[in-house]
Design a protein around this motif. Structure first.
Motif, PDB file in Angstrom:
ATOM      1  N   ARG A 114      -2.612   6.166  -5.886  1.00 35.21           N
ATOM      2  CA  ARG A 114      -3.565   5.470  -5.466  1.00 35.21           C
ATOM      3  C   ARG A 114      -4.670   4.681  -5.601  1.00 35.21           C
ATOM      4  N   LEU A 146      -5.565  -2.402  -0.515  1.00 33.20           N
ATOM      5  CA  LEU A 146      -6.778  -2.900   0.532  1.00 33.20           C
ATOM      6  C   LEU A 146      -8.195  -3.532   0.716  1.00 33.20           C
ATOM      7  N   ARG A 178      -8.997   2.571   4.872  1.00 35.84           N
ATOM      8  CA  ARG A 178      -8.993   2.987   3.906  1.00 35.84           C
ATOM      9  C   ARG A 178      -7.774   4.584   5.078  1.00 35.84           C
ATOM     10  N   TYR A 200       0.890  -0.935  -0.111  1.00 32.00           N
ATOM     11  CA  TYR A 200      -0.179   0.020  -0.171  1.00 32.00           C
ATOM     12  C   TYR A 200       0.839   1.156   0.127  1.00 32.00           C
ATOM     13  N   ASP A 229      -5.308   1.729  -2.867  1.00 31.54           N
ATOM     14  CA  ASP A 229      -6.649   1.510  -2.610  1.00 31.54           C
ATOM     15  C   ASP A 229      -7.141  -0.072  -3.237  1.00 31.54           C
TER      16      ASP A 229
END
Length: 338
Positions: A294, A301, A327, A285, A298
């Protein structure tokens, strides 16, 4: 002596052998599949080939049938990922008498000795029911891309620790034992498949061959043939589809892999392995966030969330309650640490 990357030639027709099959899966990669089939056409040893078109946007079967009439073709109307596509090919081969199936990525090329070296190893080392070769980079034809790995050993860093396999095209064939053979080129014996079953399609993509090899070790050994006989372009599906999917499936499926094989005697204890997994996922991450990606961050996650909640198969856009909190927490830790 180092062998250079073979240039694709006009396809001829390899002699057929229904006891030994090569399985290729095509997903929107027609040009790559053509190059791979051309290299297989130059193999002098008898082998049968089946190509599974994994619900490509354009059905590649009619095109490839005209160009390579010596191969068999299967069309799937559903994209089953690496797992589902290869399962269709393996089932096709077994139904026609295969004693060995070689799962070969379509974005590879092979030299003429490809079949001979694998079959020599299989005959010389019958206690190995899963074999694979040393893999080289296609754009750096003398550089090793991967060999095999040992999995989740507590005395080593990471989950997939590569092993050293000295290779010699001119020398006597040898095999080095490992836990996992890379799915880029994986040869498996019929009786092993009959005992452990097919690839677990819940993985869809990423780590599915790892699970298959770890399951196979209940009945046989896995090993790397000490010869470099595959040149691999590398992750062409993800180059077309984007890094986001790779990050998602890696994070998600590693949870499933650790759960399924938590009782391996050589593995970290489960809780220690899980802590190690969380550190690994955060590293992925943070790496993507640090590079400004990004969406890919994401996706890590999302993979962690779906892995922990047991949601597998192809990735789906869905509501994930609690993902927003995950997040926020990951973003806070990342900002503190950077």
């Amino acid at each position: 002596m180092t062998e250079t990357l073979p240039l694709p030639t006009a396809p001829t027709s390899p002699p057929r052998n229904d006891r030994l099959w090569v399985v290729l899966v095509n997903f929107n990669g027609l040009d790559d599949t053509r190059k791979c089939l051309r290299s297989l056409a130059d193999v002098p040893d008898a082998v049968s080939v089946v190509v599974v078109d994994n619900a490509s946007k354009e059905n590649a079967v009619p095109i490839l049938q005209r160009e390579f009439p010596w191969a068999d073709f299967v069309r799937s109307e559903v994209n089953g990922g690496w797992a589902g596509g290869n399962n269709l090919g393996v089932q096709h081969a077994l139904a026609r008498g295969a004693e060995w199936a070689i799962l070969l990525n379509n974005d590879t090329v092979v030299p003429p000795r490809f079949v001979r070296r694998l079959t020599e190893a299989a005959e010389a080392f019958p206690n190995y029911g899963v074999l694979g070769p040393v893999i080289l980079f296609m754009d750096e034809p003398t550089k090793v891309q991967t060999t095999g790995v040992v999995f989740n050993r507590p005395d080593r860093d990471g989950f997939f620790q590569p092993i050293d396999v000295p290779h010699d095209a001119e020398g006597r064939v040898g095999v080095v034992e490992c836990d996992i053979v890379n799915g880029c080129c994986l040869m498996i014996r019929r009786d092993v498949v009959e005992k452990i079953g097919l690839v677990d399609e819940a993985f869809f993509l990423i780590h599915e061959e790892s699970d298959w090899c770890l399951r196979a070790q209940a009945v046989t050994k896995c090993g790397i043939v000490a010869d470099a006989i595959v040149w691999h372009k590398g992750s062409s599906s993800f180059q077309r589809e984007g890094k986001k999917l790779q990050r998602y499936y890696d994070a998600r499926n590693l949870v499933r892999l650790l759960r399924k094989h938590r009782n391996r005697p050589t593995a970290r204890r489960f809780l220690k392995g899980f802590r190690h997994y969380l550190g690994y996922a955060f590293h992925r991450y943070a790496h993507e966030r640090g590079r400004g990606f990004r969406d890919s961050a994401d996706a890590v996650l999302e993979g962690v969330y779906d892995g922990l909640t047991g949601r597998y198969g192809p990735r789906q856009d869905r509501w994930r309650p609690g993902l927003g909190l995950l997040r926020m927490a990951a973003g806070l830790v990342w900002r503190v640490k950077k």
